[in-house]
Design a protein around this motif. Structure first.
Motif, PDB file in Angstrom:
ATOM      1  N   SER A 193      35.945  37.575  55.072  1.00 41.69           N
ATOM      2  CA  SER A 193      34.790  36.907  55.678  1.00 41.69           C
ATOM      3  C   SER A 193      33.771  37.903  56.206  1.00 41.69           C
ATOM      4  CB  SER A 193      35.261  35.999  56.814  1.00 41.69           C
ATOM      5  OG  SER A 193      35.845  36.773  57.855  1.00 41.69           O
ATOM      6  N   ALA A 194      34.215  39.152  56.477  1.00 41.50           N
ATOM      7  CA  ALA A 194      33.274  40.182  56.903  1.00 41.50           C
ATOM      8  C   ALA A 194      32.573  40.841  55.726  1.00 41.50           C
ATOM      9  CB  ALA A 194      33.998  41.237  57.739  1.00 41.50           C
ATOM     10  N   LEU A 195      33.092  40.613  54.505  1.00 42.04           N
ATOM     11  CA  LEU A 195      32.516  41.230  53.314  1.00 42.04           C
ATOM     12  C   LEU A 195      31.761  40.242  52.435  1.00 42.04           C
ATOM     13  CD1 LEU A 195      35.604  43.425  52.296  1.00 42.04           C
ATOM     14  CD2 LEU A 195      33.612  44.143  53.620  1.00 42.04           C
ATOM     15  N   MET A 196      32.085  38.969  52.552  1.00 37.52           N
ATOM     16  CA  MET A 196      31.473  37.949  51.715  1.00 37.52           C
ATOM     17  C   MET A 196      30.891  36.844  52.602  1.00 37.52           C
ATOM     18  SD  MET A 196      34.432  37.614  48.788  1.00 37.52           S
ATOM     19  CE  MET A 196      33.596  36.218  48.051  1.00 37.52           C
ATOM     20  N   ILE A 197      30.056  36.014  51.990  1.00 37.93           N
ATOM     21  CA  ILE A 197      29.422  34.902  52.682  1.00 37.93           C
ATOM     22  C   ILE A 197      29.751  33.624  51.935  1.00 37.93           C
ATOM     23  CG2 ILE A 197      27.222  33.884  53.416  1.00 37.93           C
ATOM     24  CD1 ILE A 197      26.063  36.665  53.563  1.00 37.93           C
ATOM     25  N   TRP A 198      30.225  32.613  52.646  1.00 42.46           N
ATOM     26  CA  TRP A 198      30.398  31.282  52.085  1.00 42.46           C
ATOM     27  C   TRP A 198      30.172  30.248  53.182  1.00 42.46           C
ATOM     28  CZ3 TRP A 198      34.576  34.670  52.572  1.00 42.46           C
ATOM     29  CH2 TRP A 198      35.572  34.317  53.469  1.00 42.46           C
ATOM     30  N   GLY A 199      29.967  29.019  52.780  1.00 42.51           N
ATOM     31  CA  GLY A 199      29.601  27.974  53.723  1.00 42.51           C
ATOM     32  C   GLY A 199      30.790  27.362  54.427  1.00 42.51           C
ATOM     33  N   ASN A 200      30.497  26.510  55.401  1.00 44.46           N
ATOM     34  CA  ASN A 200      31.556  25.840  56.150  1.00 44.46           C
ATOM     35  C   ASN A 200      32.304  24.808  55.319  1.00 44.46           C
ATOM     36  OD1 ASN A 200      30.836  27.246  58.503  1.00 44.46           O
ATOM     37  ND2 ASN A 200      29.211  25.770  58.927  1.00 44.46           N
ATOM     38  N   SER A 201      31.683  24.312  54.264  1.00 45.12           N
ATOM     39  CA  SER A 201      32.343  23.334  53.394  1.00 45.12           C
ATOM     40  C   SER A 201      33.094  23.995  52.252  1.00 45.12           C
ATOM     41  CB  SER A 201      31.297  22.376  52.828  1.00 45.12           C
ATOM     42  OG  SER A 201      30.348  23.081  52.038  1.00 45.12           O
ATOM     43  N   GLN A 202      33.219  25.319  52.257  1.00 48.46           N
ATOM     44  CA  GLN A 202      33.852  26.056  51.176  1.00 48.46           C
ATOM     45  C   GLN A 202      35.039  26.858  51.695  1.00 48.46           C
ATOM     46  OE1 GLN A 202      30.196  28.127  50.044  1.00 48.46           O
ATOM     47  NE2 GLN A 202      30.173  27.007  48.092  1.00 48.46           N
ATOM     48  N   ALA A 203      35.863  27.324  50.768  1.00 45.41           N
ATOM     49  CA  ALA A 203      37.047  28.104  51.112  1.00 45.41           C
ATOM     50  C   ALA A 203      37.307  29.111  49.991  1.00 45.41           C
ATOM     51  CB  ALA A 203      38.255  27.202  51.318  1.00 45.41           C
ATOM     52  N   LEU A 204      38.225  30.036  50.250  1.00 47.76           N
ATOM     53  CA  LEU A 204      38.614  31.046  49.261  1.00 47.76           C
ATOM     54  C   LEU A 204      39.880  30.599  48.542  1.00 47.76           C
ATOM     55  CD1 LEU A 204      38.082  34.590  50.830  1.00 47.76           C
ATOM     56  CD2 LEU A 204      36.638  33.356  49.241  1.00 47.76           C
ATOM     57  N   SER A 205      39.845  30.698  47.251  1.00 48.25           N
ATOM     58  CA  SER A 205      41.033  30.494  46.414  1.00 48.25           C
ATOM     59  C   SER A 205      41.458  31.864  45.872  1.00 48.25           C
ATOM     60  CB  SER A 205      40.714  29.520  45.273  1.00 48.25           C
ATOM     61  OG  SER A 205      41.856  29.343  44.446  1.00 48.25           O
ATOM     62  N   VAL A 206      42.688  32.312  46.210  1.00 46.08           N
ATOM     63  CA  VAL A 206      43.156  33.668  45.912  1.00 46.08           C
ATOM     64  C   VAL A 206      44.149  33.616  44.757  1.00 46.08           C
ATOM     65  CG1 VAL A 206      44.215  35.740  46.866  1.00 46.08           C
ATOM     66  CG2 VAL A 206      42.868  34.232  48.345  1.00 46.08           C
ATOM     67  N   TRP A 207      43.960  34.517  43.774  1.00 41.93           N
ATOM     68  CA  TRP A 207      44.843  34.634  42.602  1.00 41.93           C
ATOM     69  C   TRP A 207      45.286  36.085  42.478  1.00 41.93           C
ATOM     70  CZ3 TRP A 207      45.771  30.284  39.420  1.00 41.93           C
ATOM     71  CH2 TRP A 207      45.027  29.159  39.727  1.00 41.93           C
ATOM     72  N   SER A 208      46.557  36.254  42.181  1.00 43.85           N
ATOM     73  CA  SER A 208      47.115  37.583  41.929  1.00 43.85           C
ATOM     74  C   SER A 208      47.211  37.800  40.421  1.00 43.85           C
ATOM     75  CB  SER A 208      48.494  37.706  42.576  1.00 43.85           C
ATOM     76  OG  SER A 208      49.066  38.945  42.259  1.00 43.85           O
ATOM     77  N   VAL A 209      46.796  38.971  39.972  1.00 44.22           N
ATOM     78  CA  VAL A 209      46.742  39.282  38.540  1.00 44.22           C
ATOM     79  C   VAL A 209      47.773  40.353  38.218  1.00 44.22           C
ATOM     80  CG1 VAL A 209      45.263  40.043  36.643  1.00 44.22           C
ATOM     81  CG2 VAL A 209      44.292  38.703  38.524  1.00 44.22           C
ATOM     82  N   ASP A 210      48.574  40.086  37.193  1.00 45.59           N
ATOM     83  CA  ASP A 210      49.539  41.070  36.709  1.00 45.59           C
ATOM     84  C   ASP A 210      48.808  42.086  35.829  1.00 45.59           C
ATOM     85  OD1 ASP A 210      51.663  42.542  35.848  1.00 45.59           O
ATOM     86  OD2 ASP A 210      52.824  40.840  35.096  1.00 45.59           O
ATOM     87  N   VAL A 211      48.924  43.361  36.181  1.00 49.91           N
ATOM     88  CA  VAL A 211      48.175  44.396  35.462  1.00 49.91           C
ATOM     89  C   VAL A 211      48.623  44.510  34.022  1.00 49.91           C
ATOM     90  CG1 VAL A 211      47.518  46.831  35.479  1.00 49.91           C
ATOM     91  CG2 VAL A 211      47.848  45.614  37.635  1.00 49.91           C
ATOM     92  N   ASP A 212      49.904  44.309  33.776  1.00 46.84           N
ATOM     93  CA  ASP A 212      50.429  44.493  32.416  1.00 46.84           C
ATOM     94  C   ASP A 212      50.111  43.312  31.516  1.00 46.84           C
ATOM     95  OD1 ASP A 212      51.467  46.913  33.282  1.00 46.84           O
ATOM     96  OD2 ASP A 212      53.366  45.989  33.950  1.00 46.84           O
ATOM     97  N   SER A 213      50.398  42.105  31.984  1.00 52.85           N
ATOM     98  CA  SER A 213      50.246  40.926  31.132  1.00 52.85           C
ATOM     99  C   SER A 213      48.985  40.136  31.395  1.00 52.85           C
ATOM    100  CB  SER A 213      51.460  40.010  31.306  1.00 52.85           C
ATOM    101  OG  SER A 213      51.540  39.576  32.665  1.00 52.85           O
ATOM    102  N   ASP A 214      48.210  40.498  32.413  1.00 54.79           N
ATOM    103  CA  ASP A 214      47.006  39.766  32.813  1.00 54.79           C
ATOM    104  C   ASP A 214      47.307  38.320  33.203  1.00 54.79           C
ATOM    105  OD1 ASP A 214      45.398  41.948  32.477  1.00 54.79           O
ATOM    106  OD2 ASP A 214      44.797  41.436  30.423  1.00 54.79           O
ATOM    107  N   ALA A 215      48.547  38.058  33.541  1.00 53.41           N
ATOM    108  CA  ALA A 215      48.891  36.713  34.000  1.00 53.41           C
ATOM    109  C   ALA A 215      48.407  36.521  35.436  1.00 53.41           C
ATOM    110  CB  ALA A 215      50.401  36.504  33.911  1.00 53.41           C
ATOM    111  N   LYS A 216      48.005  35.259  35.767  1.00 49.52           N
ATOM    112  CA  LYS A 216      47.490  34.938  37.089  1.00 49.52           C
ATOM    113  C   LYS A 216      48.482  34.069  37.840  1.00 49.52           C
ATOM    114  CE  LYS A 216      42.625  35.073  35.608  1.00 49.52           C
ATOM    115  NZ  LYS A 216      41.348  34.313  35.512  1.00 49.52           N
ATOM    116  N   TRP A 217      48.595  34.403  39.095  1.00 51.64           N
ATOM    117  CA  TRP A 217      49.515  33.667  39.966  1.00 51.64           C
ATOM    118  C   TRP A 217      48.728  33.237  41.212  1.00 51.64           C
ATOM    119  CZ3 TRP A 217      53.037  36.050  44.093  1.00 51.64           C
ATOM    120  CH2 TRP A 217      53.867  35.066  44.638  1.00 51.64           C
ATOM    121  N   HIS A 218      48.745  31.910  41.488  1.00 49.24           N
ATOM    122  CA  HIS A 218      47.958  31.360  42.598  1.00 49.24           C
ATOM    123  C   HIS A 218      48.657  31.632  43.922  1.00 49.24           C
ATOM    124  CE1 HIS A 218      45.355  27.784  44.145  1.00 49.24           C
ATOM    125  NE2 HIS A 218      44.990  28.951  44.627  1.00 49.24           N
ATOM    126  N   VAL A 219      47.984  32.316  44.811  1.00 50.95           N
ATOM    127  CA  VAL A 219      48.512  32.604  46.145  1.00 50.95           C
ATOM    128  C   VAL A 219      48.077  31.467  47.065  1.00 50.95           C
ATOM    129  CG1 VAL A 219      48.592  34.267  48.023  1.00 50.95           C
ATOM    130  CG2 VAL A 219      48.332  35.070  45.667  1.00 50.95           C
TER     131      VAL A 219
END
Length: 926
Positions: free
Chosen positions: A57-83
């Motif tokens: 939140s100190a590095l990015m700007i978003w509104g009060n009606s919004q939130a962050l969706s975080v995904w982890s990426v596997d470097v080898d397979s490029d697979a995404k995992w929802h945190v």
């Protein structure tokens, strides 16, 4: 780069990527570009998902009606995992602990269930951090991190009641006089929407103390070994500061200069309640003493080589009594000026009397009013600058505004007299105000000027508009020396330069001849209206009587020509020459029946100008460059406040308008509705009307809102939508467009651009001012009723209102013979009063030989009268027996006191009072 506070052995890097997105902020959407960030964390500190969101939140700007969706990426397979939660985040870090790096992708998404608007009856609603109500979402979707992205509390953490529009007071529109009134109070709406509470919460959040980060011991040792300090202190530049409220004047105390030392010793005398005397004071030395007799206190100070002042002698001992209650010279003009600067910053129009009371209460001393007045002038010159220089500062203000807000119109007109370039006229219209008027306000401009009450007694013209809430919208303002035709023409030319040639426009004024001529010349196509209140004030000078007040006002308020003609015929029946007088002196439009239906404003008064005068009343005595800057600052605050309200409103039509119409639809049961077609209806009531929903009624056309008769038809069917019957000028989109622009935020006056010119702008030639203090409050007219209505007197002769029986206004004056009261002969009452007064004084005063003789004569006469009545034959004998001594002396001789006393043995005489001096003289004679 690794944070120096993190142990390299326990450091972990997070590579964060974020694609482009739109931030839904309170003041509107903002497009954000693709971003990449690198975070270093300490894995041993228990770092989790909530801390990660806080750091982002100190590095990015978003509104009060919004939130962050975080995904982890596997470097080898490029697979995404929802945190999704903290547990997932900790597992992700543990799985990549050997690599000491993790790649994350964040997305800014809208929180599920977060909707602006208002719930229906029985539904549950909550309020967001900005105070906007939304439907409550009991569970946040698992794809969205709960509470992420909020700079303050989440809108789903706490249930707050929605805005109850029924509790807000609808300000009624007084149809009897056409006042320009707002629908809802602006401050009440702002507070009801939660903006005030959200601002308080944000302030508390900013002032909350944060945990102090501790540097590990090993890192601290390495920092000391690797550090190479650079000392930038200069020993020859000592920091000399002193306590302004309780200065230290002990021997050895140093002050920056002699002026500061004089101020410090003055403050020391006031704090210690003694009267300071000056034996010697110049640029190099100061010798002071206590003025009290017998007090040994003295002080000596001298200037040093570096121009600082050092206290050399201070006896410290005082043996005198307090002098704070004496009206003397303890406070000087310089001392008052230094203490008045904070007061002027807080309240620029504060007077000398208020400053005097404030300083006397704070420092417990008596100050001369003259000292306070001159001290305030010094403080004002230091804070706002010299009055003569303020005119030249207008060029720097113009350059700063054009730099910060391109498109703004700021014009300065000058005149050259006797080889000096002097100020003549000024005009200012900000870009945000121009765009807001063209895009969001009705095509209606109210123009008037107010008199300034500072050192220059000029005028401030202003052009004002109306938004959807009927709130005053500032469009432009300026300065000139008087309301002449030339000045008004120049002002209107600058106004048309700013807004352009609008095909549909109505201009309202107070009937000023110079302004009317300027409008006709610059805006010949515009509909020019006149304030009806000013018309009635002029009419009262020529026509008096009850018939004018009872019929002219209804004629002006009538929307149809038939109703207008009905009331005007009554006036013309009494005075046929009224029509010729109106055609000659008041040719402008003043009746609603003549107004255009394209403007959607039905005001017959020019009260917008009065709203402006009250809004800037506190600023009218400031120097001109400070005045324009203060007005700009007020407009910045006004636009920001209304912008927040506009972004919180949703729907098509402003809810204030809808609720006003709902309230107006009640109490119409006396109107009987007869429908012959879904779009046609007849109403029988006070006025018989035929309403066609497509053509609408005259009042509906002029105002853009359904009239009472239309409301009766609309509410006669179930499921009606009130918004579809309201004109688009009252829409939420128009209200947002009015305040979408920005009034420029500019720098401090000392940082305004310097304008290179070959002259200095001098102040204008001032007009002759009257004696006494400049008036700040306008004297209202007798027609401007406020509060409880005043009672009109009734003539006992003709029975009309507004005059008495003996007034020249009465038609019967001089036709009846007045009954005069019987008057006594002159002098008779006066003599009787003097006689009674003299008798009372004689009874109260001590007796003298003259008064005793008169009393004896009166007693003898009374005795003779009584004897004659008892025995008329013995009248003469009794008189001789009672007063034998009165006939013995000659007629010219005066009886002695002994004879009088013997003649009146029954008369008690008070003993004669003798003064000490007479007693002494009498004893000496004996």
């Amino acid at each position: 780069m690794v944070d120096a506070r993190i142990d390299p052995g326990r450091g972990f890097r997070l590579d964060v990527n974020c694609g482009s997105y739109t931030a839904n902020l309170d003041y509107g959407p903002m497009e954000m570009a693709e971003q990449k960030h690198e975070l270093w964390i300490d894995v041993s500190s228990g770092y989790n998902l909530d801390q990660f969101v806080d750091d982002m939140s100190a590095l990015m700007i978003w509104g009060n009606s919004q939130a962050l969706s975080v995904w982890s990426v596997d470097v080898d397979s490029d697979a995404k995992w929802h945190v999704r939660n903290n547990e997932h985040f900790e597992k992700m870090i543990q799985s990549r602990l050997n690599d000491r790096v993790a790649k994350l992708i964040v997305e800014v998404v809208t929180k599920e269930g977060y909707q602006f608007g208002y719930s229906s009856a029985g539904s549950k609603a909550t309020s967001g951090p900005s105070g906007v109500t939304s439907q409550a979402a009991p569970v946040i979707a698992p794809d969205v991190v709960e509470g992420a992205g909020d700079t303050c509390s989440s809108p789903f953490d706490e249930e707050i009641p929605i805005v109850d529009w029924e509790t807000l007071i609808i300000l009624p529109e007084p149809d009897q006089d056409g006042e320009a009134n707002v629908l809802f109070d602006e401050a009440a709406i702002f507070e009801a929407m939660g903006f005030k509470a959200a601002g308080d919460m944000a302030d508390q959040e900013r002032t909350r103390e944060r945990d102090i980060q501790v540097i590990p011991i090993d890192i601290e040792e390495e920092m000391r070994e690797a550090s190479i300090n650079v000392d930038d202190n200069v020993p020859e530049e000592p920091l000399m500061d002193w306590d302004r409220d309780n200065p230290d004047i002990a021997v050895g105390a140093i002050y920056p200069c002699m002026d500061d030392f004089r101020m410090a010793i003055r403050q020391h005398a006031i704090v210690n309640e003694f009267e300071l005397g000056t034996e010697k004071s110049d640029k190099t030395r100061f010798r002071g003493f206590c003025k009290a007799a017998g007090c040994p206190w003295v002080i000596r100070a001298r200037t040093q080589a570096d121009n600082s002042v050092r206290v050399q002698i201070n006896t410290i001992e005082h043996r005198c009594a307090s002098k704070c209650r004496l009206l003397g010279s303890m406070a000087s003009q310089a001392w008052v000026a230094e203490r008045a600067i904070p007061l002027l910053k807080r309240k620029p129009n504060i007077g000398a009397k208020e400053i005097q009371e404030e300083l006397e209460h704070k420092y417990n001393l008596k100050i001369l009013y003259q000292t306070v007045w001159y001290g305030r002038q010094r403080a004002a010159d230091k804070l706002f600058g010299k009055w003569d220089d303020s005119w030249d500062w207008l060029y720097r203000f113009k350059a700063e505004v054009e730099l910060r807000s391109p498109g703004s119109v700021v014009e300065i007109d000058t005149i050259t007299t006797e080889g000096q370039v002097r100020f003549n006229r000024f005009f200012c219209a900000f870009k945000g105000c121009i765009d807001g008027f063209l895009n969001g306000c009705r095509p209606y401009i109210s123009i008037d000027s107010t008199a300034l009450n500072g050192m220059w007694n000029g005028h401030m013209p202003a052009a004002l508009a109306l938004d959807g809430h009927n709130w005053m919208f500032p469009l432009a303002f300026g300065f000139f020396d008087g309301e002449t035709k030339e000045n008004w023409t120049w002002f209107m030319e600058q106004l048309v330069k700013a807004i352009g040639p609008m095909p549909k426009l109505a201009i309202s004024s107070d009937g000023c001849k110079g302004l009317a001529a300027a409008v006709k010349k610059v805006f010949p196509w515009a509909e020019h209206r006149e304030c009806f209140r000013h018309l009635m004030e002029n009419m009262k000078k020529n026509y008096t009587g009850e018939v004018y007040g009872k019929n002219m006002w209804p004629a002006a308020r009538a929307y149809t020509s038939g109703k207008y003609k009905y009331f005007m015929d009554k006036v013309l029946e009494v005075s046929p020459d009224v029509q010729a007088w109106l055609n000659t002196n008041h040719k402008l439009l003043w009746a609603r029946s003549k107004f255009s239906t394209d403007i959607k404003v039905d005001y017959i008064h020019n009260n917008l100008a009065e709203c402006w005068n009250g809004w800037i009343k506190e600023l009218k005595d400031l120097p001109v460059h400070c005045m324009v800057d203060a007005i700009r600052e007020k407009e910045v605050i006004l636009f920001e406040k209304r912008r927040r309200i506009s972004m919180a409103l949703h729907g098509h039509i402003l809810l204030a308008i809808v609720h006003q119409l709902n309230a107006a639809s009640k109490g119409l049961g006396h109107l009987r509705v007869t429908k012959g077609h879904p779009d046609h209806a007849e109403l029988e009531g006070m006025w018989y009307t035929s309403i066609n929903m497509s053509a609408r009624a005259r009042e509906w056309q002029v105002t853009g809102k359904p009239c009472p008769h239309a409301l009766a038809v609309i509410t006669s069917a179930r499921g009606h939508d009130m918004e579809q019957y309201v004109d688009n000028v009252y829409s939420v989109q128009k209200f947002r467009a009015a305040y979408a622009g920005l009034v420029p935020n500019i720098t401090d006056r000392n940082q305004w651009p310097v304008v290179e010119k070959d002259f200095k702008l001098f102040p204008p030639h001032g007009k002759k001012r009257g004696l006494g203090r400049q008036r700040k409050n306008r004297i209202p007219s007798f027609l401007e009723r406020s509060g409880k209505a005043t009672r009109q007197v009734t003539c006992q002769g003709c029975g009309e209102l507004g005059h008495r029986r003996r007034s020249w206004r009465c038609a019967l004056t001089g036709t009846k013979k007045r009954k005069r009261k019987s008057r006594a002969k002159p002098g008779r009452k006066k003599k009787a009063a003097e006689a009674s007064t003299s008798s009372q004084a004689a009874e109260a005063s001590p007796r003298t030989p003259r008064t005793r003789a008169a009393a004896a004569r009166e007693a003898a006469a009374a005795a003779r009268q009584a004897a004659s009545e008892a025995n008329p034959a013995a009248k003469r004998t009794l008189a001789l027996e009672v007063v034998p001594a009165l006939e013995a002396p000659p007629a010219t001789a005066r009886p002695s006191l002994e004879d009088l006393d013997a003649a009146t043995p029954s008369l008690e005489v008070a003993p004669k009072k003798m003064t000490p001096r007479k007693n002494k003289m009498q004893c000496t004679k004996k």
